[in-house]
Design a protein around this motif. Structure first.
Motif, PDB file in Angstrom:
ATOM      1  N   ASN A 180     -38.777  -8.945   5.790  1.00  0.00           N
ATOM      2  CA  ASN A 180     -37.521  -9.107   5.052  1.00  0.00           C
ATOM      3  C   ASN A 180     -36.703  -7.825   4.974  1.00  0.00           C
ATOM      4  O   ASN A 180     -35.635  -7.825   4.359  1.00  0.00           O
ATOM      5  CB  ASN A 180     -37.823  -9.591   3.621  1.00  0.00           C
ATOM      6  N   THR A 181     -37.181  -6.734   5.585  1.00  0.00           N
ATOM      7  CA  THR A 181     -36.461  -5.462   5.511  1.00  0.00           C
ATOM      8  C   THR A 181     -35.335  -5.379   6.531  1.00  0.00           C
ATOM      9  O   THR A 181     -34.596  -4.402   6.536  1.00  0.00           O
ATOM     10  CB  THR A 181     -37.405  -4.259   5.700  1.00  0.00           C
ATOM     11  N   VAL A 182     -35.238  -6.363   7.387  1.00  0.00           N
ATOM     12  CA  VAL A 182     -34.170  -6.407   8.393  1.00  0.00           C
ATOM     13  C   VAL A 182     -33.398  -7.707   8.232  1.00  0.00           C
ATOM     14  O   VAL A 182     -33.896  -8.679   7.672  1.00  0.00           O
ATOM     15  CB  VAL A 182     -34.739  -6.291   9.834  1.00  0.00           C
ATOM     16  N   GLU A 183     -32.178  -7.694   8.739  1.00  0.00           N
ATOM     17  CA  GLU A 183     -31.330  -8.879   8.641  1.00  0.00           C
ATOM     18  C   GLU A 183     -30.865  -9.284  10.029  1.00  0.00           C
ATOM     19  O   GLU A 183     -30.269  -8.470  10.720  1.00  0.00           O
ATOM     20  CB  GLU A 183     -30.133  -8.584   7.729  1.00  0.00           C
ATOM     21  N   PRO A 184     -31.137 -10.472  10.479  1.00  0.00           N
ATOM     22  CA  PRO A 184     -31.954 -11.470   9.803  1.00  0.00           C
ATOM     23  C   PRO A 184     -33.435 -11.079   9.846  1.00  0.00           C
ATOM     24  O   PRO A 184     -33.849 -10.288  10.706  1.00  0.00           O
ATOM     25  CB  PRO A 184     -31.691 -12.748  10.594  1.00  0.00           C
ATOM     26  N   PRO A 185     -34.248 -11.635   8.932  1.00  0.00           N
ATOM     27  CA  PRO A 185     -35.673 -11.310   8.917  1.00  0.00           C
ATOM     28  C   PRO A 185     -36.345 -11.637  10.253  1.00  0.00           C
ATOM     29  O   PRO A 185     -35.925 -12.538  10.969  1.00  0.00           O
ATOM     30  CB  PRO A 185     -36.223 -12.198   7.792  1.00  0.00           C
TER      31      PRO A 185
END
Length: 170
Positions: A72-77
């Motif tokens: 969840n630390t990146v977008e999108p996960p």
């Protein structure tokens, strides 16, 4: 329905979602998450009762296997499946537990080859021994003998490796 719990009392969104069961493949991921000090929500997937085949879980991993993490630390996960891929992903993302290829190519190669050995040899053979020795309703002596013999051989390999160093990898 997946049973969702967390690794602490908070139900806030964590850096990672971790889907697992009480198996060695999931334990490897729990160990690296702990070693790296990462926050995660744990989602218990009861593979004995076929929760890995639910529509909800198949959206996460169409291969219907645990473990799985969602970063969840990146977008999108990012969803990562397969224990070896998860271990490499986390080690590279955080720059720990896996030597850099430019400065330590020999050490990195050793870590990766022993990880491959665990994924392709130790894990599957011990899994088969566990299945035929404990879970299979019909005992098949030749299968139990084969996997027991191979397990003893692999433990000798592992003992030999650990007799010269504190860790398997390097």
């Amino acid at each position: 329905m997946l049973n969702s719990t967390t690794n602490n009392s908070s139900t806030d969104k964590k850096d990672f979602e971790f889907y697992g069961y009480t198996s060695t493949n999931a334990w490897k991921i729990l160990i690296i998450l702990d070693e790296l000090g990462l926050s995660f929500n744990y989602h218990h997937v009861d593979i004995i009762n076929d929760e890995q085949f639910t529509e909800e879980f198949l959206k996460i991993n169409p291969n219907n296997k645990i473990p799985v993490i969602i970063d969840n630390t990146v977008e999108p996960p990012i969803t990562v499946i397969e224990s070896g891929a998860i271990l490499i992903y986390l080690a590279e993302k955080y720059g720990k537990l896996l030597p850099d290829n430019k400065t330590h190519p020999r050490e990195r190669t050793e870590v990766l080859q022993w990880l491959a050995w665990q994924i392709s040899t130790l894990g599957p053979y011990l899994g088969q021994l566990s299945y035929f020795g404990y879970y299979c309703e019909t005992k098949i002596p030749i299968a139990i003998e084969r996997y027991s013999k191979e397990a003893r051989r692999m433990f000798k390999v592992l003992d030999g490796r650990l007799s010269t160093r504190p860790y398997v990898g390097w």
